[in-house]
Design a protein around this motif. Sequence first.
Motif, PDB file in Angstrom:
ATOM      1  N   UNK A   1       0.823  -1.216   0.000  1.00  0.00           N
ATOM      2  CA  UNK A   1       0.000   0.000   0.000  1.00  0.00           C
ATOM      3  C   UNK A   1       0.851   1.258   0.000  1.00  0.00           C
ATOM      4  N   UNK A   2       2.050   1.168   0.584  1.00  0.00           N
ATOM      5  CA  UNK A   2       2.964   2.319   0.569  1.00  0.00           C
ATOM      6  C   UNK A   2       3.596   2.513  -0.805  1.00  0.00           C
ATOM      7  N   UNK A   3       3.528   1.493  -1.640  1.00  0.00           N
ATOM      8  CA  UNK A   3       4.169   1.561  -2.969  1.00  0.00           C
ATOM      9  C   UNK A   3       3.145   1.321  -4.069  1.00  0.00           C
ATOM     10  N   UNK A   4       1.907   1.779  -3.874  1.00  0.00           N
ATOM     11  CA  UNK A   4       0.866   1.434  -4.829  1.00  0.00           C
ATOM     12  C   UNK A   4       1.164   1.949  -6.233  1.00  0.00           C
ATOM     13  N   UNK A   5       1.744   3.134  -6.329  1.00  0.00           N
ATOM     14  CA  UNK A   5       2.073   3.646  -7.667  1.00  0.00           C
ATOM     15  C   UNK A   5       3.058   2.731  -8.375  1.00  0.00           C
TER      16      UNK A   5
ATOM     17  N   UNK B   1       1.524  10.563  -2.172  1.00  0.00           N
ATOM     18  CA  UNK B   1       1.976  11.733  -1.405  1.00  0.00           C
ATOM     19  C   UNK B   1       2.535  11.302  -0.053  1.00  0.00           C
ATOM     20  N   UNK B   2       1.824  10.408   0.615  1.00  0.00           N
ATOM     21  CA  UNK B   2       2.279   9.929   1.921  1.00  0.00           C
ATOM     22  C   UNK B   2       3.644   9.265   1.813  1.00  0.00           C
ATOM     23  N   UNK B   3       3.815   8.441   0.811  1.00  0.00           N
ATOM     24  CA  UNK B   3       5.083   7.755   0.616  1.00  0.00           C
ATOM     25  C   UNK B   3       6.221   8.759   0.379  1.00  0.00           C
ATOM     26  N   UNK B   4       5.949   9.790  -0.439  1.00  0.00           N
ATOM     27  CA  UNK B   4       6.990  10.774  -0.741  1.00  0.00           C
ATOM     28  C   UNK B   4       7.424  11.507   0.525  1.00  0.00           C
ATOM     29  N   UNK B   5       6.455  11.936   1.331  1.00  0.00           N
ATOM     30  CA  UNK B   5       6.781  12.666   2.563  1.00  0.00           C
ATOM     31  C   UNK B   5       7.475  11.747   3.556  1.00  0.00           C
ATOM     32  N   UNK B   6       7.011  10.510   3.607  1.00  0.00           N
ATOM     33  CA  UNK B   6       7.609   9.551   4.539  1.00  0.00           C
ATOM     34  C   UNK B   6       9.039   9.209   4.131  1.00  0.00           C
ATOM     35  N   UNK B   7       9.259   8.968   2.827  1.00  0.00           N
ATOM     36  CA  UNK B   7      10.597   8.633   2.350  1.00  0.00           C
ATOM     37  C   UNK B   7      11.582   9.770   2.580  1.00  0.00           C
TER      38      UNK B   7
ATOM     39  N   UNK C   1       6.577  11.814  11.069  1.00  0.00           N
ATOM     40  CA  UNK C   1       6.785  10.953  12.230  1.00  0.00           C
ATOM     41  C   UNK C   1       5.823   9.770  12.144  1.00  0.00           C
ATOM     42  N   UNK C   2       6.350   8.573  12.209  1.00  0.00           N
ATOM     43  CA  UNK C   2       5.512   7.382  12.155  1.00  0.00           C
ATOM     44  C   UNK C   2       5.349   6.809  13.551  1.00  0.00           C
ATOM     45  N   UNK C   3       4.286   6.023  13.704  1.00  0.00           N
ATOM     46  CA  UNK C   3       4.007   5.434  14.996  1.00  0.00           C
ATOM     47  C   UNK C   3       4.843   4.201  15.266  1.00  0.00           C
ATOM     48  N   UNK C   4       4.798   3.699  16.476  1.00  0.00           N
ATOM     49  CA  UNK C   4       5.553   2.478  16.808  1.00  0.00           C
ATOM     50  C   UNK C   4       5.081   1.265  16.018  1.00  0.00           C
ATOM     51  N   UNK C   5       3.859   1.341  15.466  1.00  0.00           N
ATOM     52  CA  UNK C   5       3.365   0.230  14.656  1.00  0.00           C
ATOM     53  C   UNK C   5       3.821   0.331  13.213  1.00  0.00           C
TER      54      UNK C   5
ATOM     55  N   UNK D   1       2.971   2.532  11.038  1.00  0.00           N
ATOM     56  CA  UNK D   1       2.002   3.152  10.147  1.00  0.00           C
ATOM     57  C   UNK D   1       2.336   4.623   9.922  1.00  0.00           C
ATOM     58  N   UNK D   2       1.725   5.178   8.881  1.00  0.00           N
ATOM     59  CA  UNK D   2       2.026   6.557   8.514  1.00  0.00           C
ATOM     60  C   UNK D   2       1.302   7.558   9.410  1.00  0.00           C
TER      61      UNK D   2
END
Length: 947
Positions: free
Chosen positions: A25-29, A899-905, A910-914, A916-917
């Motif tokens: 799901x983080x790499x759907x594109x 968008x989420x993946x770009x900002x996260x990469x 800040x991501x959670x201990x699990x 997730x984004x």
Amino acid sequence: MNKPTNRVKAANVKPDYDAINERALLHMDDVLHHLDLDGGKYVGKEYKALNPHRNDGEPGSFSINTETGLWKDFATDYGGGDVVSYWKFVKGFKYQPEAAFDLEAFLDSLEGPTPTSPTPGPAKKPSAPHLREVSKEGILGALDEPEWTLITPVPPDAPEPPASYYQLGVPTDSYIYTDSTGHLLCRVLRFDKGNGEKEFRPITLWRNAAGVMRWEQKALPTPRPLYNLPDLTLKATAPVLIVEGEKAADAALWLFPNHAVTTTMNGAQSPHNSDLTPLFGRTIFIWPDNDDAGIAYAENITALIRSKAPKTPISIMKPLSVMPGFDAEGKPVLEPGFVPPKGWDAADAMVQGWTADYIRLLPAEAFEQIPVDNSYYTEDGKYRVTDEGVFAVSYVDGEPVLNLVCSRIDALAKTRDHDGENWGTLIVVRDPDGNPHEWAMPQAVMASPTTLRSELLRMGAIFPPAVNRDPVLNYLIAAKPEARARCVAHPGWVGDVFVLPDRVIGASDERVVLQTADPVGGDIFKMGGTLAEWQQHIATPSQGNATLVLAICAALTGPALKHLGEENGGFHFVGRSSIGKTTIIRVASSVWGGPEFVQTWRNTDNALESVAQRYNDTMLPLDEMSQSDTAKAGMIAYMLGNGKGKGRSSRTGMVRPVPTWRLMFLSTGEISLAEHTAASGGRVMAGQEVRLVNLPALATEEFGVFETIHGFPSSKHLVEHFWTMTATHFGHAGPAFIALLAHRDTRQAIVEAIRHGVKDFVETHVPAGADGQVQRVANRFGLVAAVGEIATRYGILPWQAGDAINAAAVCFNSFVTARGGVGNLEADQAIARVRHFLEVHGESRFTAISGQVSTIDDARATINRAGFRKATSDGRTEFFVLPEAWVSEICDGTNPTQVTKAVRDANLLNTGPDGKSTVQIRLPSMGKKRVYHLKPDILGEVPDSPA
């Protein structure tokens, strides 16, 4: 795409489906780009495309939610709940674990592998009540609890089968049996014993009244399904190959790719217990094992099929006396002297080196056709059908008299649609060479005898001459010339020859002609002047002008695509009006024809399918994108690059072949494809822009598209020269290049030289770490450059060595500059989008909260709140964005996952201990909420220096 297999290797490590789905799901594109589905586009959170296993006309019925992975094919109600099952369906894997491991490997290639759990130790011996011991005669201690019931098909939440079995150990293979739609019914396990023997055990799923499910060593009730049943369904008109055993069937899939391959459960022991109805009426070939049991199996199968469908054509493979080898030139040949050992089958053939190429070399007599009496009377006795034709039966003095009606036509079955409203008849027409042509004839066509007769004649049916009919038609019906010619519907490669409307380039054992109902197609490939005049007046003045050189080389590249195995692609020359863009198109078109060779974007996507076929294996020039429908330009670019049109039905109800083509295409416009599509609110996918590369056309402010005007008074005079010369000298360079490729002696050397040139270009001009899209585009520039260098080497282009490479390098660098570099442009744009939203709405729509993240610092109400902000100890600001605002506003018009993946990469989230984004925090007046926690670095702020 990976080749699917029915075989499941036993393993002690199971896929972590949840983890793989979360990563996907983080790499759907990337996932969707890799699957490369026809017609794919984003619609909000949904990604809609054409179902790859069905001839869809428009995207929409096959979609996946890019945030959850939930997908469905609404035409069949088939679907799944995660990306793993979507990957399995699209790529054609037979079972879930194989698809999961394949998807995991793809994700590893993007981000590196994730840690896996330790491999568990040897499986413990299962308890006797769970795993039953099976003898050769049947079940020992079979299910004795009356509340246990068989479950078919196997549901998605079913437990995995045991890894090891009592007194049998770990199975060598597990073969899957499904229904015709691919839903699992049972497995057959193979156990290889140490003494060389093998044993097979079926396992089925059972459930008791409490809902507990478990696998038992118990067979399905009779009649049992055939192996590989979905393949039999999908290849409804293909011949069927029957072998003995699942292992042989898996091997035969690769040896006979154009056949549907199957076997019966329990091999030669009980074919009578299988449902053979999917075989009735099909063309059947049987490959028996080389032993007495194999021969008996073939005879039993033949008898069983013929007992229900006596006219089914069946042939049995004779014991082979040849083996695969190579001649002096390294070409595959069949060498005599082979004696197959006892039990030899398709699996043994693959080990010995047999491939589909060798199977195609087998003579027709390798299979012995089992004779059948093909003649019969219709049920009412009025007609007799034989190999000589259809005869009307009348009686004179009590004796039957046969009067010829037409050549042989057999009615196989009545047909009807899903609702039972439209009926028809499935018929087979035999042409003059004895080849069968099936037609599901709608009943309504019988209302027009002329239409019916026309379709039958088209398929090769023959009618006796009739009185008072047009004498020309009478002659054509009665004529029986001995010579044969092969007809093709559009220009391009046919084996080693290239077919053009007025000529064929290359040598062939049979005559090949272009037969088409399209009179326009024959007018575009014309010749004017000579090759030498074209070189002097067009190619030479193009030298030194990068866009013109690139365009000429691209025009020559089309015929090489087949032999190189390269994908279609094009270049879109972008620039303001009146700088000479159309001149680029005219110069490139002169490689193949005159001014009428140039097409425009002012066509529907349906019309462009026919146009693309007329330009097959050459170059399609499209002038002025502004004339196209803004909502369809992106889809047209995708369609042209994909080389495949829509599936359609003819007016008689037959499914027409899907239009296909191979070509390079050139385009012009004042704006890019993305800008043109955005005018109607659309969005261009990365794959579309890779297929049609935006390339700035302006070379210099003084000369427009030209870097040099070769002594002409002005660029306007050079444009006028090109327009005059392209109307006089044209159509020679393309066929000259085809002639090089048509000769086997030169083709291989040319193909290898081109591949080497592409590799050198990419290695020279693409820096390390460049985005994958840049790599693909550079490959096309390198391909065009390499073709240009070959054409120069063989004297087709009057340039110096290196001219084509230098021009391609100039244009590629121009592309990179216009793109903004070789990095991941989409990621940079996504981060800029988030930053812009925070810069514009940071104080007005984000409520300021205290350091305790529990109270509001400012008593003023926040209108249209998008989230919260908090000052950090170093004087910067961090943001907590509410999920709905993130998806519907910040990511509006884009893919939120991307968008989420770009900002996260970029390490801005800040991501959670699990992992997730989103993170869960307590917010004022809201309590605990999951939010996107953006770091202060998102604004590029510099922290305050300590006092």
